[in-house]
Design a protein around this motif. Structure first.
Motif, PDB file in Angstrom:
ATOM      1  N   GLY A 148       0.841  -1.185   0.000  1.00  0.00           N
ATOM      2  CA  GLY A 148       0.000   0.000   0.000  1.00  0.00           C
ATOM      3  C   GLY A 148       0.879   1.239   0.000  1.00  0.00           C
ATOM      4  N   SER A 149       0.264   2.371  -0.155  1.00  0.00           N
ATOM      5  CA  SER A 149       0.996   3.615  -0.320  1.00  0.00           C
ATOM      6  C   SER A 149       1.819   3.992   0.907  1.00  0.00           C
ATOM      7  CB  SER A 149       0.015   4.756  -0.627  1.00  0.00           C
ATOM      8  OG  SER A 149       0.709   5.985  -0.714  1.00  0.00           O
ATOM      9  N   THR A 150       3.031   4.484   0.644  1.00  0.00           N
ATOM     10  CA  THR A 150       3.856   5.049   1.714  1.00  0.00           C
ATOM     11  C   THR A 150       3.407   6.462   2.064  1.00  0.00           C
ATOM     12  OG1 THR A 150       5.447   5.916   0.119  1.00  0.00           O
ATOM     13  CG2 THR A 150       5.859   3.703   0.971  1.00  0.00           C
ATOM     14  N   ARG A 151       2.504   7.045   1.264  1.00  0.00           N
ATOM     15  CA  ARG A 151       2.105   8.443   1.432  1.00  0.00           C
ATOM     16  C   ARG A 151       0.838   8.611   2.269  1.00  0.00           C
ATOM     17  NH1 ARG A 151       4.299  11.398  -3.509  1.00  0.00           N
ATOM     18  NH2 ARG A 151       5.541   9.829  -4.600  1.00  0.00           N
ATOM     19  N   ILE A 152       0.241   7.506   2.664  1.00  0.00           N
ATOM     20  CA  ILE A 152      -0.989   7.581   3.458  1.00  0.00           C
ATOM     21  C   ILE A 152      -0.639   7.283   4.914  1.00  0.00           C
ATOM     22  CG2 ILE A 152      -3.303   6.648   3.809  1.00  0.00           C
ATOM     23  CD1 ILE A 152      -3.360   5.947   0.833  1.00  0.00           C
ATOM     24  N   PRO A 153      -0.593   8.318   5.765  1.00  0.00           N
ATOM     25  CA  PRO A 153      -0.173   8.134   7.152  1.00  0.00           C
ATOM     26  C   PRO A 153      -1.349   7.795   8.056  1.00  0.00           C
ATOM     27  CG  PRO A 153      -0.496  10.447   6.745  1.00  0.00           C
ATOM     28  CD  PRO A 153      -0.862   9.729   5.453  1.00  0.00           C
ATOM     29  N   GLU A 154      -1.068   7.658   9.330  1.00  0.00           N
ATOM     30  CA  GLU A 154      -2.146   7.445  10.292  1.00  0.00           C
ATOM     31  C   GLU A 154      -3.030   8.696  10.344  1.00  0.00           C
ATOM     32  OE1 GLU A 154      -0.704   7.311  14.468  1.00  0.00           O
ATOM     33  OE2 GLU A 154       1.271   7.305  13.509  1.00  0.00           O
ATOM     34  N   PRO A 155      -4.288   8.559  10.742  1.00  0.00           N
ATOM     35  CA  PRO A 155      -5.242   9.682  10.671  1.00  0.00           C
ATOM     36  C   PRO A 155      -4.784  10.944  11.384  1.00  0.00           C
ATOM     37  CG  PRO A 155      -6.424   7.636  11.011  1.00  0.00           C
ATOM     38  CD  PRO A 155      -4.968   7.295  11.128  1.00  0.00           C
ATOM     39  N   GLY A 156      -4.157  10.790  12.535  1.00  0.00           N
ATOM     40  CA  GLY A 156      -3.713  11.978  13.265  1.00  0.00           C
ATOM     41  C   GLY A 156      -2.705  12.792  12.483  1.00  0.00           C
ATOM     42  N   ALA A 157      -1.763  12.113  11.837  1.00  0.00           N
ATOM     43  CA  ALA A 157      -0.757  12.813  11.039  1.00  0.00           C
ATOM     44  C   ALA A 157      -1.395  13.457   9.815  1.00  0.00           C
ATOM     45  CB  ALA A 157       0.340  11.836  10.618  1.00  0.00           C
ATOM     46  N   ALA A 158      -2.387  12.776   9.222  1.00  0.00           N
ATOM     47  CA  ALA A 158      -3.070  13.339   8.044  1.00  0.00           C
ATOM     48  C   ALA A 158      -3.857  14.593   8.427  1.00  0.00           C
ATOM     49  CB  ALA A 158      -3.992  12.289   7.433  1.00  0.00           C
ATOM     50  N   ARG A 159      -4.502  14.549   9.576  1.00  0.00           N
ATOM     51  CA  ARG A 159      -5.249  15.732  10.042  1.00  0.00           C
ATOM     52  C   ARG A 159      -4.311  16.900  10.313  1.00  0.00           C
ATOM     53  NH1 ARG A 159      -8.551  11.776  12.610  1.00  0.00           N
ATOM     54  NH2 ARG A 159      -7.206  11.787  14.448  1.00  0.00           N
ATOM     55  N   GLN A 160      -3.146  16.603  10.898  1.00  0.00           N
ATOM     56  CA  GLN A 160      -2.197  17.666  11.207  1.00  0.00           C
ATOM     57  C   GLN A 160      -1.662  18.296   9.928  1.00  0.00           C
ATOM     58  OE1 GLN A 160      -1.306  18.934  14.358  1.00  0.00           O
ATOM     59  NE2 GLN A 160      -0.521  20.499  12.959  1.00  0.00           N
ATOM     60  N   ALA A 161      -1.383  17.465   8.925  1.00  0.00           N
ATOM     61  CA  ALA A 161      -0.879  17.986   7.648  1.00  0.00           C
ATOM     62  C   ALA A 161      -1.899  18.921   6.999  1.00  0.00           C
ATOM     63  CB  ALA A 161      -0.545  16.832   6.706  1.00  0.00           C
TER      64      ALA A 161
END
Length: 313
Positions: free
Chosen positions: A91-104
């Motif tokens: 799977g993608s290396t660019r899809i992080p855990e939800p908390g990191a995605a929200r922070q970004a």
């Protein structure tokens, strides 16, 4: 004289009573140049033992040797750790855990407030929102790692490419339940770090993509593919091709997230165009949850009349 005195004692396996002539270099008292000449020879790269001569091993002519040792090191270590069967997760290396995605996304929202007409930031915000939406797959991959890791009577190891994102999530799930989990990194022009949830001693760094791919499939009992890009598609299509041609025995291939994969590629179109057969379309299917993935794998083996693991589970 007794018989025992007539026969010599066995030679010591390592120690000599008298040193051999080449034990010491020619002394300078015999030739003042001797030590300098010997030092020059010893320091010459040509004198290095072949397996310790890195420059020699990196030549084009020794590529065959490098291919062999690239394969053999991981093969030996996997055997020593008892890793005989695996489920490969990509799977993608660019899809992080939800908390990191929200922070970004939050960071980008702050930037656009300061520069509301910046088209580049607006584009990045659109992409960040999509990444945040897909970050739910991180939790699914992590839960799947837990499900496999805690399955009773199951000695399947989660194997990934060892990087961040969704592969990290699968390794992390197995790590959560203290199950062994494997990462197979590849040497790239830009430095790559392994994710922190791999079992020490089971994190490998390969030079050749071909050898890495070989190790992915040698022990694979299933391939689980989360949303991803070129690397993920590469592993997916190569595995499907090997199954299609029966170069390897069929294994379950599960694509997680129908909504993503329906846009990523259209297998029905390929069937209609006559470039694959209808039976090739049935070499994979879709799932949405960790438990569904696991039950689908077990069901496939039951219907095929095969054992998922060597112990029969």
């Amino acid at each position: 004289m007794s018989l025992s005195k007539q026969k010599p004692e066995p030679a010591h396996p390592h120690v000599r009573q008298v040193a051999l002539p080449w034990k010491t270099p020619k002394p300078d008292v015999e030739d003042p140049r001797a030590s300098a000449l010997v030092a020059e020879l010893l320091n010459s790269p040509e004198y290095r033992q072949a397996d310790k001569d890195v420059a020699f091993l990196q030549q084009d002519e020794t590529r065959g040797v490098r291919l062999q040792i690239d394969y053999q090191k991981a093969e030996n270590l996997l055997g020593e750790h008892g890793i005989a069967q695996s489920i490969v997760v990509f799977g993608s290396t660019r899809i992080p855990e939800p908390g990191a995605a929200r922070q970004a996304l939050s960071d980008l929202d702050e930037q656009i407030e300061k520069d509301p007409d910046n088209a580049g930031i607006k584009t990045r915000i659109t992409i960040a929102r999509r990444i945040l939406d897909k970050s739910r797959y991180y939790e699914i991959a992590r839960e799947f790692g837990r499900v496999v890791g805690r399955a009773e009577g199951c000695d399947l190891a989660i194997v990934t490419g060892g990087g961040p994102g969704l592969m990290e999530a699968a390794n992390r799930g197995a790590h959560d339940v203290k199950a062994p989990t494997v990462g197979m990194n590849i040497v790239l022009p830009h430095e790559q770090f392994p994710n922190p949830y791999l079992t020490p001693g089971l994190c490998f760094s390969f030079h050749y993509f071909a050898i890495r791919k070989l190790h992915f499939l040698l022990r694979a009992r299933a391939l689980v593919v989360f949303p991803g890009g070129f690397g993920t598609l590469d592993e997916l299509f190569e595995t499907l091709t090997l199954i299609q041609t029966r170069k390897i025995q069929p294994v379950p291939v599960i694509l997680v997230g129908r909504s993503y994969w329906a846009r990523a590629f259209d297998p029905d179109f390929l069937v209609e165009e006559g470039v694959i057969d209808p039976e090739d379309r049935d070499l994979f299917w879709y799932a949405e949850t960790a438990e569904e993935i696991w039950q689908d794998i077990r069901r496939w083996y039951d219907r095929a009349g095969l054992r998922l693991t060597k112990d029969g589970t």
